[in-house]
Design a protein around this motif. Structure first.
Motif, PDB file in Angstrom:
ATOM      1  N   LYS A 135       6.830  -8.614 -10.440  1.00 44.09           N
ATOM      2  CA  LYS A 135       5.382  -8.481 -10.499  1.00 44.09           C
ATOM      3  C   LYS A 135       4.832  -9.336 -11.643  1.00 44.09           C
ATOM      4  N   PHE A 136       3.632  -9.845 -11.415  1.00 47.61           N
ATOM      5  CA  PHE A 136       2.848 -10.564 -12.427  1.00 47.61           C
ATOM      6  C   PHE A 136       3.319 -11.979 -12.726  1.00 47.61           C
ATOM      7  N   SER A 137       4.455 -12.424 -12.165  1.00 47.17           N
ATOM      8  CA  SER A 137       4.891 -13.800 -12.405  1.00 47.17           C
ATOM      9  C   SER A 137       5.051 -14.596 -11.119  1.00 47.17           C
ATOM     10  N   ALA A 138       4.998 -13.950  -9.956  1.00 44.00           N
ATOM     11  CA  ALA A 138       5.050 -14.631  -8.655  1.00 44.00           C
ATOM     12  C   ALA A 138       3.918 -14.054  -7.810  1.00 44.00           C
ATOM     13  N   VAL A 139       2.708 -14.378  -8.197  1.00 43.15           N
ATOM     14  CA  VAL A 139       1.513 -13.791  -7.582  1.00 43.15           C
ATOM     15  C   VAL A 139       1.290 -14.397  -6.199  1.00 43.15           C
ATOM     16  N   ALA A 140       0.932 -13.538  -5.239  1.00 41.74           N
ATOM     17  CA  ALA A 140       0.694 -13.973  -3.864  1.00 41.74           C
ATOM     18  C   ALA A 140      -0.519 -13.243  -3.311  1.00 41.74           C
ATOM     19  N   TYR A 141      -1.188 -13.892  -2.353  1.00 45.07           N
ATOM     20  CA  TYR A 141      -2.407 -13.349  -1.751  1.00 45.07           C
ATOM     21  C   TYR A 141      -2.239 -13.306  -0.234  1.00 45.07           C
ATOM     22  N   HIS A 142      -2.513 -12.134   0.337  1.00 41.90           N
ATOM     23  CA  HIS A 142      -2.309 -11.907   1.770  1.00 41.90           C
ATOM     24  C   HIS A 142      -3.637 -12.056   2.499  1.00 41.90           C
ATOM     25  N   LEU A 143      -3.704 -13.010   3.437  1.00 41.86           N
ATOM     26  CA  LEU A 143      -4.904 -13.185   4.237  1.00 41.86           C
ATOM     27  C   LEU A 143      -5.177 -11.947   5.092  1.00 41.86           C
ATOM     28  N   TRP A 144      -6.445 -11.635   5.258  1.00 46.92           N
ATOM     29  CA  TRP A 144      -6.817 -10.493   6.096  1.00 46.92           C
ATOM     30  C   TRP A 144      -6.534 -10.807   7.565  1.00 46.92           C
ATOM     31  N   HIS A 145      -6.090  -9.788   8.302  1.00 41.57           N
ATOM     32  CA  HIS A 145      -5.947  -9.909   9.758  1.00 41.57           C
ATOM     33  C   HIS A 145      -5.983  -8.520  10.371  1.00 41.57           C
ATOM     34  N   GLN A 146      -6.127  -8.476  11.663  1.00 43.36           N
ATOM     35  CA  GLN A 146      -6.125  -7.202  12.370  1.00 43.36           C
ATOM     36  C   GLN A 146      -4.761  -6.527  12.231  1.00 43.36           C
ATOM     37  N   PRO A 147      -4.710  -5.182  12.262  1.00 41.81           N
ATOM     38  CA  PRO A 147      -3.417  -4.487  12.162  1.00 41.81           C
ATOM     39  C   PRO A 147      -2.467  -4.883  13.288  1.00 41.81           C
ATOM     40  N   ALA A 148      -1.176  -4.773  12.992  1.00 43.07           N
ATOM     41  CA  ALA A 148      -0.153  -5.109  13.978  1.00 43.07           C
ATOM     42  C   ALA A 148      -0.061  -4.036  15.059  1.00 43.07           C
ATOM     43  N   ASN A 149       0.666  -4.369  16.106  1.00 42.46           N
ATOM     44  CA  ASN A 149       0.970  -3.412  17.172  1.00 42.46           C
ATOM     45  C   ASN A 149       2.158  -2.557  16.733  1.00 42.46           C
ATOM     46  N   PHE A 150       1.942  -1.249  16.659  1.00 44.01           N
ATOM     47  CA  PHE A 150       2.963  -0.340  16.121  1.00 44.01           C
ATOM     48  C   PHE A 150       3.828   0.319  17.195  1.00 44.01           C
ATOM     49  N   ASP A 151       3.858  -0.218  18.400  1.00 43.39           N
ATOM     50  CA  ASP A 151       4.510   0.462  19.525  1.00 43.39           C
ATOM     51  C   ASP A 151       5.981   0.773  19.270  1.00 43.39           C
ATOM     52  N   ASN A 152       6.691  -0.103  18.561  1.00 38.95           N
ATOM     53  CA  ASN A 152       8.137   0.074  18.382  1.00 38.95           C
ATOM     54  C   ASN A 152       8.522   0.695  17.052  1.00 38.95           C
ATOM     55  N   VAL A 153       7.553   1.113  16.261  1.00 38.42           N
ATOM     56  CA  VAL A 153       7.867   1.566  14.905  1.00 38.42           C
ATOM     57  C   VAL A 153       8.793   2.781  14.922  1.00 38.42           C
ATOM     58  N   GLU A 154       8.537   3.737  15.808  1.00 36.93           N
ATOM     59  CA  GLU A 154       9.356   4.950  15.822  1.00 36.93           C
ATOM     60  C   GLU A 154      10.815   4.627  16.117  1.00 36.93           C
ATOM     61  N   ARG A 155      11.054   3.798  17.119  1.00 38.69           N
ATOM     62  CA  ARG A 155      12.427   3.420  17.451  1.00 38.69           C
ATOM     63  C   ARG A 155      13.074   2.667  16.291  1.00 38.69           C
ATOM     64  N   ASN A 156      12.336   1.730  15.693  1.00 40.77           N
ATOM     65  CA  ASN A 156      12.889   0.960  14.584  1.00 40.77           C
ATOM     66  C   ASN A 156      13.156   1.839  13.366  1.00 40.77           C
ATOM     67  N   HIS A 157      12.290   2.830  13.158  1.00 37.37           N
ATOM     68  CA  HIS A 157      12.500   3.739  12.028  1.00 37.37           C
ATOM     69  C   HIS A 157      13.788   4.543  12.214  1.00 37.37           C
ATOM     70  N   GLU A 158      14.104   4.900  13.438  1.00 37.31           N
ATOM     71  CA  GLU A 158      15.352   5.623  13.691  1.00 37.31           C
ATOM     72  C   GLU A 158      16.560   4.793  13.281  1.00 37.31           C
ATOM     73  N   ARG A 159      16.499   3.484  13.522  1.00 33.96           N
ATOM     74  CA  ARG A 159      17.601   2.613  13.109  1.00 33.96           C
ATOM     75  C   ARG A 159      17.694   2.534  11.588  1.00 33.96           C
ATOM     76  N   LEU A 160      16.560   2.524  10.937  1.00 28.67           N
ATOM     77  CA  LEU A 160      16.536   2.525   9.472  1.00 28.67           C
ATOM     78  C   LEU A 160      17.170   3.803   8.925  1.00 28.67           C
ATOM     79  N   VAL A 161      16.802   4.947   9.470  1.00 29.40           N
ATOM     80  CA  VAL A 161      17.355   6.217   9.010  1.00 29.40           C
ATOM     81  C   VAL A 161      18.860   6.248   9.245  1.00 29.40           C
ATOM     82  N   ARG A 162      19.310   5.746  10.387  1.00 33.22           N
ATOM     83  CA  ARG A 162      20.746   5.701  10.668  1.00 33.22           C
ATOM     84  C   ARG A 162      21.480   4.850   9.642  1.00 33.22           C
ATOM     85  N   THR A 163      20.922   3.694   9.298  1.00 33.95           N
ATOM     86  CA  THR A 163      21.533   2.818   8.298  1.00 33.95           C
ATOM     87  C   THR A 163      21.682   3.543   6.970  1.00 33.95           C
TER      88      THR A 163
END
Length: 275
Positions: A223-251
């Motif tokens: 933090k504070f030495s590699a500053v970055a700025y994120h352009l605004w955009h519409q939110p992503a499509n979250f359709d697969n988040v639940e399935r992907n989260h299950e893989r994260l929990v398994r890991t």
């Protein structure tokens, strides 16, 4: 632990069909006080307009640009990042999304912060709709801690002398943002890169971070030495988040360290046989 700065940094930029944003990102790379060794663009199936931007930039860009592309068959960020990592020639990989603009001292910050046995989680300030629209139109919107249209203002504060004292979360599931991370390439090879079973938006970055931590690669927060700025955009499509989260929990629960389907598909056999 002693610090050994990387001799060559590859910037990995992921993109998909937002060529004007990519132009702005590459413009911020041009303005760096210290340039990366190369730029590797991980293109998740963009069309000809993006290709034209990259070809035009390549003709005059101050460092080599590699364009790594695959066919658009859906959101496959993990796969295209693996292909870009395999193509990268730097020993240290700084990864950003194709909507992240960089402070002029961004790579200086990363080069000074890099430490063997650790990967880095970066932060970013969020530009609002108005400032983003002005930048996209080619108008001025000066970026910094005093930018009016800004969220996460502390993340826009450039103060590299504070960086060594920042701790932040160490958990691989907390505040992971693949839009700004950095890794030693050989650590990514060791855990076999991104898990390509994760498709659709979400959790591919947290799952990778968790495997790195399971493998003994520490998390550090820059933090504070590699500053970055994120352009605004519409939110992503979250359709697969639940399935992907299950893989994260398994890991996490199984303390996995390697992706079964990952980076090794794109590496020379001499590299993968040593794993």
């Amino acid at each position: 632990m002693m610090r050994f700065p990387p001799t060559a940094i590859s910037l990995l930029v992921s993109t998909y069909n937002w060529p004007r944003a990519l132009e702005l990102v590459l413009g911020s790379v041009r303005r760096q006080r210290t340039l990366p060794h190369e730029v590797v663009i991980a293109d998740d199936g963009s069309g000809e307009e993006t290709r034209a931007v990259i070809e035009r930039e390549t003709r005059s860009f101050p460092v080599p640009i590699q364009h790594v592309w695959h066919e658009d068959t859906g959101f496959r960020l993990a796969a295209i990042r693996n292909k870009a990592i395999a193509a990268a020639r730097g020993e240290y990989i700084v990864q950003i999304d194709g909507d992240i603009l960089l402070h002029p001292h961004f790579f200086e910050g990363h080069a000074q912060f890099a430490q063997r046995g650790a990967w880095a989680q970066g932060s970013r300030a969020l530009l609002g709709r108005d400032c983003t629209a002005r930048l996209m139109a080619g108008d001025e919107c000066p970026l910094g801690v005093f930018t009016n249209d800004l969220n996460g203002r502390p993340n826009a504060f450039y103060a590299p002398w504070i960086t060594p004292f920042v701790r932040g979360p160490r958990d691989g599931m907390k505040r992971i943002r693949g839009a700004h991370m950095a890794f030693w390439r050989d650590d990514l090879v060791r855990v076999n890169g991104y898990d390509e079973e994760i498709e659709g938006w979400g959790r591919e970055d947290s799952e990778l971070a968790t495997r790195l931590i399971n493998a003994g690669v520490r998390r550090r927060n820059i933090k504070f030495s590699a500053v970055a700025y994120h352009l605004w955009h519409q939110p992503a499509n979250f359709d697969n988040v639940e399935r992907n989260h299950e893989r994260l929990v398994r890991t996490r629960e199984q303390q996995l360290t390697r992706a079964a389907r990952g980076l090794d598909h794109y590496l020379p056999s001499s590299t993968t046989s040593a794993l």
